[in-house]
Design an enzyme around this catalytic site. Structure first.
Site, mmCIF file in Angstrom:
data_model
loop_
_atom_site.group_PDB
_atom_site.id
_atom_site.type_symbol
_atom_site.label_atom_id
_atom_site.label_comp_id
_atom_site.label_asym_id
_atom_site.label_seq_id
_atom_site.Cartn_x
_atom_site.Cartn_y
_atom_site.Cartn_z
ATOM 1 C CD GLU A 200 -2.927 -0.492 2.560
ATOM 2 O OE1 GLU A 200 -2.579 0.179 3.502
ATOM 3 O OE2 GLU A 200 -4.077 -1.432 2.454
ATOM 4 N NE ARG A 292 -11.288 -8.076 16.706
ATOM 5 C CZ ARG A 292 -10.618 -6.517 16.998
ATOM 6 N NH1 ARG A 292 -11.326 -5.892 17.798
ATOM 7 N NH2 ARG A 292 -9.553 -6.225 16.260
HETATM 8 P P1 ADP Z 1 -3.748 -4.354 11.779
HETATM 9 O O1 ADP Z 1 -4.654 -5.282 11.503
HETATM 10 O O2 ADP Z 1 -2.199 -4.989 12.100
HETATM 11 O O3 ADP Z 1 -3.871 -3.544 13.020
HETATM 12 P P2 ADP Z 1 -4.222 -2.168 10.048
HETATM 13 O O4 ADP Z 1 -4.343 -2.325 8.691
HETATM 14 O O5 ADP Z 1 -5.310 -2.048 11.092
HETATM 15 O O6 ADP Z 1 -3.253 -3.243 10.635
HETATM 16 O O7 ADP Z 1 -3.292 -0.949 10.382
HETATM 17 C C1 ADP Z 1 -2.926 -0.607 11.766
HETATM 18 C C2 ADP Z 1 -2.078 0.859 11.687
HETATM 19 O O8 ADP Z 1 -1.101 0.946 10.954
HETATM 20 C C3 ADP Z 1 -3.124 1.820 11.407
HETATM 21 O O9 ADP Z 1 -4.057 2.342 12.199
HETATM 22 C C4 ADP Z 1 -2.038 2.868 10.978
HETATM 23 O O10 ADP Z 1 -1.735 3.656 12.086
HETATM 24 C C5 ADP Z 1 -1.021 2.296 10.173
HETATM 25 N N1 ADP Z 1 -1.217 2.068 8.769
HETATM 26 C C6 ADP Z 1 -1.779 0.871 7.976
HETATM 27 N N2 ADP Z 1 -2.067 1.014 6.841
HETATM 28 C C7 ADP Z 1 -1.210 2.186 6.461
HETATM 29 C C8 ADP Z 1 -0.703 3.059 5.397
HETATM 30 N N3 ADP Z 1 -1.267 2.583 4.320
HETATM 31 N N4 ADP Z 1 -0.101 4.152 5.512
HETATM 32 C C9 ADP Z 1 0.221 4.802 6.813
HETATM 33 N N5 ADP Z 1 -0.046 4.138 7.952
HETATM 34 C C10 ADP Z 1 -0.844 2.704 7.965
#
Ligand code: ADP
Length: 445
Positions: A200, A292
C-alpha cells in the site's frame, strides 16, 4: 431469545458481556484458565468452568474445551468478546455445526474479510476507496518494485492475514523494499502461518477513523458514527474518541455511508468495524474490517445511547434491527483512555504484580470498565489492558476537563500503568486542539 450464553473470554470484556446478559435476563456461563481462578468477576456469572492452564493456547484458544463447557453449561450461544477466538472463522463454523449460535458475523463473511487482500477487493467492488497499492498479493521483488514505482515511495508492506500491527514494514526505496518484503513475509509466516503480503502507499501522518456498524440477518445495516483512534503507539491504540474532532460533517457522513456499502457488499451481519485512514486533505481510504466487538466500543455506546453487546445478542438471535439510521443520534463527545499495566519508563514492558491500592474515579460523565480490584494480581500471561476509563460530556473541552479530573483522581499502586502517559497526552496542546495523527505520540514522546 437465548436463555443462557457462554462467555468465551476473560477480564474486562467477559465482565462487560456478563453485565449485558444480566440486564437482559440471560444467564451466563463463564470459562477461566487456572491463572484466572478466583477472579471476582467470575462470581457474577451463573456458572464458571475451568478450561485449562494459564497459557491461552491451552485454555482460551482451545475450541474443544470451550465447546465442552458450552455443552455441559447447556447454552444456546457463545459470545467470543475480542481477541482469542473472536475472529477465528473455524471456531464460528464449529459453533454452527454444534447448533450453538456464534455471537458475531457469519463465518463466511468473517473469512472473506479476515484476508485483507480479499477485503480490499470487496471494498473496491462496493465503490469504497482503498489505499492505492498492489492488485492482490505481491509474489516477488520485481513485482513489488514495479508496484512501488507506480504508486511512488514511501510504501507499506502488509501481511494479508495481518493483525496487531504485525507483518508491516515501511519502505522508502528499492533497497529497503527488498529487505522489508523478506522481513514482513517471514514475520507473517511466523505469526499467522500465512506469508502472503501486499503493498500500500504509505500515507504520511494519517488519522485512523473507524465506523461502528450494526447489521441484522435480514439485510438491514446502520452505522453508529465514527471513532477517531489516531492516538496510537506502535500501531496500538491508546485513546479513542467519538465523534472525530475537526472532521467536517460531510466527510463523516461520507465515511459512514462507505462503511455501510462495504458491509452490505460483504454479506456481513452483527456488530463490526470498518477502519479507514484519513489523509491531511481529508481523503479517506479503507484499510480493514474488524469482524467483532472492539475494545473501544464504549465511546460509540455513550454518544448513541445504544448498548452494543445487547444489540449483538439480539442480532445473533435473529432479531431485526430495532432502529432506523435517522434515529441513531451522536450526542456530545466521548473519550476513552486504555489503562494498561505497562511501564512507560521501561519501553512499555508489561508490569505484572498485585494492585496494593486502587481508587477509581467517579461522578458525572464517568464510566470505568474493568475487572480489577484492590488485591488483584496481574499475571504475565495475557494482554496488559486492565481497564478502560471513558468520559462523556456535551462538548470536547468539557469531556477533556472531565477526563483530566478523572485521571487525577485515579490511584493505582503496586504496578506501573500508562496513566502518567495518558495525562501528558491529554494535556498536550496538539491533542487539546484535535491536531493528532497516528504518528503524534511517537513523534512527541
Ligand atoms: P492491523 O490489522 O495489524 O492492526 P491495520 O491495517 O489495521 O493493521 O493498520 C494498523 C495501523 O497501521 C493503522 O491504524 C495505521 O496507524 C497504520 N497503517 C496501516 N496502513 C497504513 C498506510 N497505508 N499508511 C500509513 N499508515 C498505515
Amino acid at each position: 431469545m437465548f436463555q443462557r450464553i457462554l462467555v468465551a473470554n476473560r477480564g474486562e470484556i467477559a465482565l462487560r458481556i456478563i453485565r449485558a446478559c444480566r440486564e437482559m435476563g440471560i444467564e451466563t456461563v463463564a470459562v477461566f484458565s487456572e491463572a484466572d481462578r478466583g477472579a471476582h468477576y467470575l462470581e457474577l456469572a451463573d456458572e464458571a468452568y475451568c478450561i485449562g492452564p494459564a497459557q491461552a493456547g491451552d485454555s482460551y484458544l482451545m475450541i474443544n474445551r470451550i465447546i465442552s463447557a458450552a455443552e455441559i453449561g447447556n447454552v444456546q450461544a457463545i459470545h467470543p468478546g475480542y481477541g482469542f477466538l473472536a475472529e477465528n472463522a473455524h471456531f464460528a463454523e464449529v459453533c454452527q455445526s454444534c447448533n450453538i449460535a456464534f455471537i458475531g458475523p457469519p463465518h463466511e463473511a468473517m473469512s472473506l474479510l479476515g484476508d485483507k487482500v480479499n477485503a480490499r477487493e470487496v471494498a473496491t467492488a462496493a465503490k469504497v476507496h482503498v489505499v492505492p497499492g498492489s492488485d492482490g498479493l505481491v509474489d516477488d521483488e520485481t513485482e513489488a518494485m514495479a508496484v512501488a514505482n507506480r504508486i511512488g515511495y514511501p510504501v507499506l508492506i502488509k501481511a494479508t492475514a495481518g493483525g496487531g500491527g504485525k507483518g508491516m514494514r515501511v519502505a522508502r526505496n528499492d533497497i529497503s523494499l527488498k529487505a522489508g518484503l523478506k522481513a514482513a513475509s517471514a514475520e507473517a509466516e511466523k505469526s499467522f502461518k500465512n506469508a502472503g503480503v501486499y503493498i500500500e502507499k504509505f500515507i504520511e501522518r494519517p488519522r485512523h477513523v473507524e465506523v461502528q456498524i450494526l447489521a441484522d440477518n435480514h439485510g438491514k445495516v446502520v452505522h453508529l458514527w465514527e471513532r477517531d483512534c489516531s492516538t496510537q503507539r506502535r500501531h496500538q491504540k491508546l485513546i479513542e474518541e467519538s465523534p472525530a474532532s475537526n472532521l467536517p460533517l460531510s466527510v463523516r457522513q461520507d465515511i459512514c455511508k462507505a462503511a455501510v456499502r462495504l458491509t452490505k457488499a460483504a454479506g456481513y451481519s452483527n456488530a463490526g468495524t470498518v477502519e479507514f485512514l484519513v489523509d491531511q486533505d481529508n481523503q479517506f481510504y479503507f484499510i480493514e474490517v474488524n469482524a467483532r466487538i472492539q475494545v473501544e466500543h464504549p465511546v460509540s455506546e455513550l454518544v448513541t445511547g445504544i448498548d452494543l453487546i445487547q444489540e449483538q445478542i439480539r442480532l445473533a438471535a435473529g432479531e431485526e434491527l430495532g432502529m432506523t439510521q435517522r434515529a441513531v443520534r451522536c450526542d456530545g463527545v466521548a473519550i476513552e483512555v486504555r489503562i494498561n499495566a505497562e511501564d512507560p519508563d521501561n519501553d512499555f514492558r508489561g508490569s505484572p504484580g498485585t494492585i496494593t491500592k486502587l481508587r477509581v474515579p467517579g461522578g458525572p460523565g464517568i464510566r470505568f470498565d474493568s475487572h480489577v480490584h484492590e488485591g488483584y494480581t496481574i499475571g504475565p500471561y495475557y494482554d496488559s489492558l486492565i481497564g478502560k476509563l471513558i468520559v462523556h460530556r456535551n462538548t470536547r473541552p468539557e469531556a477533556l476537563a472531565c477526563l483530566r479530573r478523572a485521571l487525577d483522581e485515579f490511584v493505582i499502586e503496586g504496578i506501573k500503568t500508562t496513566i502518567p502517559l495518558a495525562k501528558e497526552i491529554i494535556n498536550h496542546s496538539a491533542f487539546i486542539e484535535g491536531q493528532i495523527d497516528t504518528t503524534f505520540v511517537e513523534r512527541t514522546w
